[in-house]
Design an enzyme around this catalytic site. Structure first.
Site, PDB file in Angstrom:
ATOM      1  N   HIS A   1       1.257   9.487  -1.712  1.00  0.00           N
ATOM      2  CA  HIS A   1       2.978   9.445  -1.462  1.00  0.00           C
ATOM      3  C   HIS A   1       3.254   8.606  -2.669  1.00  0.00           C
ATOM      4  O   HIS A   1       4.746   8.615  -3.432  1.00  0.00           O
ATOM      5  CB  HIS A   1       2.778   8.494  -0.286  1.00  0.00           C
ATOM      6  CG  HIS A   1       2.807   7.654  -0.270  1.00  0.00           C
ATOM      7  ND1 HIS A   1       1.853   7.148  -0.584  1.00  0.00           N
ATOM      8  CD2 HIS A   1       3.788   6.616  -0.627  1.00  0.00           C
ATOM      9  CE1 HIS A   1       2.423   5.179  -0.863  1.00  0.00           C
ATOM     10  NE2 HIS A   1       3.559   4.628  -1.291  1.00  0.00           N
TER      11      HIS A   1
ATOM     12  N   HIS B   1      -2.854   6.487  -5.903  1.00  0.00           N
ATOM     13  CA  HIS B   1      -2.177   5.190  -6.203  1.00  0.00           C
ATOM     14  C   HIS B   1      -2.040   5.162  -8.216  1.00  0.00           C
ATOM     15  O   HIS B   1      -1.274   5.375  -8.908  1.00  0.00           O
ATOM     16  CB  HIS B   1      -1.061   4.662  -5.445  1.00  0.00           C
ATOM     17  CG  HIS B   1      -1.335   4.963  -4.278  1.00  0.00           C
ATOM     18  ND1 HIS B   1      -1.192   6.541  -3.869  1.00  0.00           N
ATOM     19  CD2 HIS B   1      -1.839   4.214  -3.393  1.00  0.00           C
ATOM     20  CE1 HIS B   1      -1.161   5.981  -2.749  1.00  0.00           C
ATOM     21  NE2 HIS B   1      -1.230   4.909  -2.034  1.00  0.00           N
TER      22      HIS B   1
ATOM     23  N   LYS C   1      -4.008  10.384   2.571  1.00  0.00           N
ATOM     24  CA  LYS C   1      -5.150   9.413   2.023  1.00  0.00           C
ATOM     25  C   LYS C   1      -5.564   8.421   3.040  1.00  0.00           C
ATOM     26  O   LYS C   1      -5.114   9.019   4.285  1.00  0.00           O
ATOM     27  CB  LYS C   1      -5.162   8.651   0.775  1.00  0.00           C
ATOM     28  CG  LYS C   1      -3.714   7.471   1.376  1.00  0.00           C
ATOM     29  CD  LYS C   1      -3.471   6.901   0.156  1.00  0.00           C
ATOM     30  CE  LYS C   1      -4.194   5.740  -0.250  1.00  0.00           C
ATOM     31  NZ  LYS C   1      -4.051   4.236   1.163  1.00  0.00           N
TER      32      LYS C   1
ATOM     33  N   GLU D   1       1.821  -6.701  -3.923  1.00  0.00           N
ATOM     34  CA  GLU D   1       3.158  -6.888  -2.849  1.00  0.00           C
ATOM     35  C   GLU D   1       3.444  -8.332  -2.387  1.00  0.00           C
ATOM     36  O   GLU D   1       2.199  -8.197  -2.421  1.00  0.00           O
ATOM     37  CB  GLU D   1       2.116  -5.616  -1.379  1.00  0.00           C
ATOM     38  CG  GLU D   1       1.823  -4.314  -1.922  1.00  0.00           C
ATOM     39  CD  GLU D   1       1.756  -3.238  -0.887  1.00  0.00           C
ATOM     40  OE1 GLU D   1       2.219  -2.706   0.213  1.00  0.00           O
ATOM     41  OE2 GLU D   1       0.378  -3.032  -1.052  1.00  0.00           O
TER      42      GLU D   1
ATOM     43  N   LYS E   1      -2.025  -7.814  -2.562  1.00  0.00           N
ATOM     44  CA  LYS E   1      -1.453  -7.921  -1.315  1.00  0.00           C
ATOM     45  C   LYS E   1      -0.974  -9.725  -1.398  1.00  0.00           C
ATOM     46  O   LYS E   1      -1.632 -10.309  -1.616  1.00  0.00           O
ATOM     47  CB  LYS E   1      -2.008  -7.731   0.433  1.00  0.00           C
ATOM     48  CG  LYS E   1      -2.339  -6.736   0.861  1.00  0.00           C
ATOM     49  CD  LYS E   1      -2.191  -5.647   1.441  1.00  0.00           C
ATOM     50  CE  LYS E   1      -2.085  -4.178   1.550  1.00  0.00           C
ATOM     51  NZ  LYS E   1      -1.134  -3.569   1.303  1.00  0.00           N
TER      52      LYS E   1
ATOM     53  N   LYS F   1       7.552   9.304  -5.361  1.00  0.00           N
ATOM     54  CA  LYS F   1       8.474   8.379  -5.381  1.00  0.00           C
ATOM     55  C   LYS F   1       9.580   9.215  -6.581  1.00  0.00           C
ATOM     56  O   LYS F   1       8.294   9.697  -8.232  1.00  0.00           O
ATOM     57  CB  LYS F   1       7.955   6.812  -6.032  1.00  0.00           C
ATOM     58  CG  LYS F   1       7.147   6.811  -5.024  1.00  0.00           C
ATOM     59  CD  LYS F   1       6.837   4.818  -5.253  1.00  0.00           C
ATOM     60  CE  LYS F   1       5.595   4.357  -4.147  1.00  0.00           C
ATOM     61  NZ  LYS F   1       6.641   3.972  -2.984  1.00  0.00           N
TER      62      LYS F   1
ATOM     63  N   ASP G   1      -7.664   1.282  -1.450  1.00  0.00           N
ATOM     64  CA  ASP G   1      -6.692   1.474  -0.603  1.00  0.00           C
ATOM     65  C   ASP G   1      -6.270   2.144  -2.092  1.00  0.00           C
ATOM     66  O   ASP G   1      -4.503   2.526  -1.714  1.00  0.00           O
ATOM     67  CB  ASP G   1      -6.223   0.318  -0.554  1.00  0.00           C
ATOM     68  CG  ASP G   1      -5.072   0.414   0.535  1.00  0.00           C
ATOM     69  OD1 ASP G   1      -4.457   1.834   1.655  1.00  0.00           O
ATOM     70  OD2 ASP G   1      -4.364   0.046   1.051  1.00  0.00           O
TER      71      ASP G   1
HETATM   72  C1  BG6 Z   1      -0.839   2.664   1.580  1.00  0.00           C
HETATM   73  C2  BG6 Z   1      -1.681   2.018   1.413  1.00  0.00           C
HETATM   74  O1  BG6 Z   1      -1.437   4.126   0.338  1.00  0.00           O
HETATM   75  O2  BG6 Z   1      -0.198   1.808  -0.427  1.00  0.00           O
HETATM   76  C3  BG6 Z   1      -1.032   0.568   1.683  1.00  0.00           C
HETATM   77  O3  BG6 Z   1      -2.472   2.813   2.274  1.00  0.00           O
HETATM   78  C4  BG6 Z   1      -0.254   0.451   0.917  1.00  0.00           C
HETATM   79  O4  BG6 Z   1      -1.995  -0.766   1.576  1.00  0.00           O
HETATM   80  C5  BG6 Z   1       0.732   1.112   0.549  1.00  0.00           C
HETATM   81  O5  BG6 Z   1       1.000  -0.175   1.780  1.00  0.00           O
HETATM   82  C6  BG6 Z   1       1.830   1.259  -0.986  1.00  0.00           C
HETATM   83  O6  BG6 Z   1       3.336   1.737  -1.078  1.00  0.00           O
HETATM   84  P1  BG6 Z   1       4.410   1.884  -0.905  1.00  0.00           P
HETATM   85  O7  BG6 Z   1       5.150   3.087  -1.347  1.00  0.00           O
HETATM   86  O8  BG6 Z   1       5.057   0.479  -0.074  1.00  0.00           O
HETATM   87  O9  BG6 Z   1       4.097   0.905  -2.654  1.00  0.00           O
END
Ligand code: BG6
Length: 496
Positions: A185, A247, A155, A223, A347, A189, A242
């Site tokens: 991604h 996700h 992405k 986050e 964030k 998980k 994002d």
């Molecule tokens: C990414 C985003 O795809 O996923 C980031 O671009 C984000 O901004 C991240 O921090 C979060 O992934 P994870 O696996 O750390 O929860």
């Protein structure tokens, strides 16, 4: 779980011989995630010494320099990892090419085996996705002739609906959908993959997984990290693009989908696509009412002192980019009629907390007429994706004593208490699945476009003006997000 479908190799068997060509292979993703994941696959003997890696980038470098860079994030104290790295690193080579230079791809074709499988991994900046795909096609590197040619794409997959459609059209003009592996991604998980096992491997969850018993669902990806050094990318992207169409919508699809007939890749992807098709695209008025944007202001998040978002490196001083979004969506299926799904991500929040909360309807209080409401809170199932992966069920028990008195209690399953989690980056399964040809955990063209279609009215509305609402770093988010819930007589599950 048997994932397979059109896979040519049974899951668990070593992957077939192949060359992985990584574009942008000297970058952050390759160092932090891909190299450690390949090491883990090597030590688990899921890839062998018939796997070659070719790192392609435009800068001057050498085989040795690239190997050193890729080793930066390996655990030096782990003897098994060191051994696996020794085997793997000997087969890593470097190839210099400008991604827009067609002639360089002609030379690349000469160095790659004609009679071997090849995975092209686009770990480069998104502006190179199209030129790389076109140049690969121009050099006839995407034609399959007895050996597979697969393209892995990270992405962001487009910037909005129109650009995602254009990118899909371009890719599909040069190869089949079956050759394209769009990575999200989150699907790497374990706990995300476990959502399907929890739902469909147990009788009792599925029985109450519907509008009759569920009041609403909350999906959160909070986050503590701020924008850090990613200002350039993030300021042009924002929290909505994002995290949401990719996700969070994958989590929504896993929670909301109907049971597939099998774990065959197309069966699973069809059910996810059907669920996303049923998500109501907000009207302009709904976008205005049901989506809240926030932006962090100075404070403390995690262990760090955070400054105002607009003061971060590579962020415009007059930036209107959101670092937080909360939104309410409705899913028009029989199962979910009238059940709101509340999504939020941001964030610099109070804690790192990715979770899904299924809040059940309150019981008829007829038997407990005199008990205060807080003593009989509605049941909830909390699926903790990270950190401390697990599943908890909140319910009510009788407090010991001569009178009927109730108390909220919790049944708690923690992955770490039950399984050896080992060394995982989250990319092992995804890389292995690319090699064995299993697309279950990858995004199909239609779901990517549907994700963008759902959020497009919000993007359009926000592009017209207005400002995100500030929230202090380290807090639960902007007040507007609480108001969104309160309006419906509900509350967020606290972050952290
Ligand atoms: C990414 C985003 O795809 O996923 C980031 O671009 C984000 O901004 C991240 O921090 C979060 O992934 P994870 O696996 O750390 O929860």
């Amino acid at each position: 779980m048997a994932r397979g479908g059109s896979a040519r190799i049974a899951p668990g068997d070593p992957a077939p011989a192949a060359t992985i060509v990584i574009f942008g292979g000297a970058g952050d993703l390759a160092r932090r995630l891909l190299a450690p994941a390949l090491v883990n696959l090597t030590r688990d003997r899921l890839v062998g010494d018939d796997l070659d890696v070719l790192v392609v980038s435009h800068g001057e470098s050498s085989d040795e320099a690239v190997r050193e860079r890729l080793a930066e994030h390996l655990d030096g104290d782990d003897a098994d990892a060191a051994k696996a790295w020794k085997t793997l690193s000997a087969r890593i080579r470097y190839f210099q090419a400008d991604f827009g230079d067609a002639a360089a791809f002609g030379r690349l074709a000469e160095t790659l085996p004609k009679d071997g499988n090849i995975v092209f991994y686009l770990a480069c900046a998104p502006q190179f996705f199209s030129p790389v795909a076109e140049n690969l096609a121009g050099a006839k590197l995407l034609a399959e002739d007895g050996f597979f040619r697969r393209l892995v794409i990270e992405k962001p997959f487009g910037h909005d609906l129109e650009s995602a459609r254009a990118l899909n059209a371009l890719l599909l003009g040069h190869m089949d959908e079956a050759q394209i592996y769009r990575i999200d991604h989150f699907l790497g998980k374990e706990t995300v993959q476990n959502i399907m096992t929890t739902r469909f491997g147990n009788a009792f969850f599925e029985a109450v997984w519907n509008a009759r018993y569920v009041d609403h669902v909350q999906i959160t990806a909070a986050e503590t990290v701020d924008v850090g050094t990613r200002g350039k990318f993030y300021d042009a992207t924002g929290a909505l693009r994002d995290m949401v169409p990719n996700h969070l919508f994958q989590l929504l699809a896993m929670i909301g989908m109907e049971p597939p007939n099998s774990f065959d890749e197309e069966a699973v992807r069809n059910e996810k696509a059907k669920l996303l098709d049923a998500v109501r695209v907000p009207t302009r008025a709904e976008a205005k009412r049901d989506a809240v944007r926030g932006r962090y202001a100075k404070g403390e998040a995690g262990d760090a002192v955070v400054k105002d978002y607009a003061g971060s490196a590579d962020v415009a001083k007059d930036s209107r980019t959101e670092t937080y979004i909360a939104l309410k969506l409705l899913v028009d299926t029989w199962r979910w009629a009238g059940v709101p799904f509340y999504l939020r991500t941001g964030k610099a929040l109070a804690a790192r907390d990715t979770e899904i909360v299924i809040r059940f309807k309150p019981i008829p209080l007829v038997l407990f007429r005199d008990a205060p409401v807080e003593k009989i809170p509605p049941n909830q199932l909390v699926i903790q994706i990270q950190p401390d992966e697990g599943i908890a069920l909140d319910f009510v028990a009788k407090a010991p004593g001569p009178v009927v008195d109730t108390a909220p209690v919790r049944m708690d399953f923690r992955y770490a208490d039950n399984f050896e989690l080992g060394h995982r980056t989250g990319y092992e399964t995804l890389l292995y699945d690319v090699l064995i040809g299993d697309q279950s955990l990858f995004q199909r063209a239609d779901t990517v476009e549907r994700g963008w279609a759902i959020v497009q009215p919000i993007l359009d509305l926000w592009a017209k003006g207005g400002e995100p609402e500030d929230y202090p770093a380290g807090s639960q988010g902007p007040a507007g997000a609480d108001a969104l819930m309160e309006r419906d007589g509900r509350q967020w599950h606290a972050v952290g």
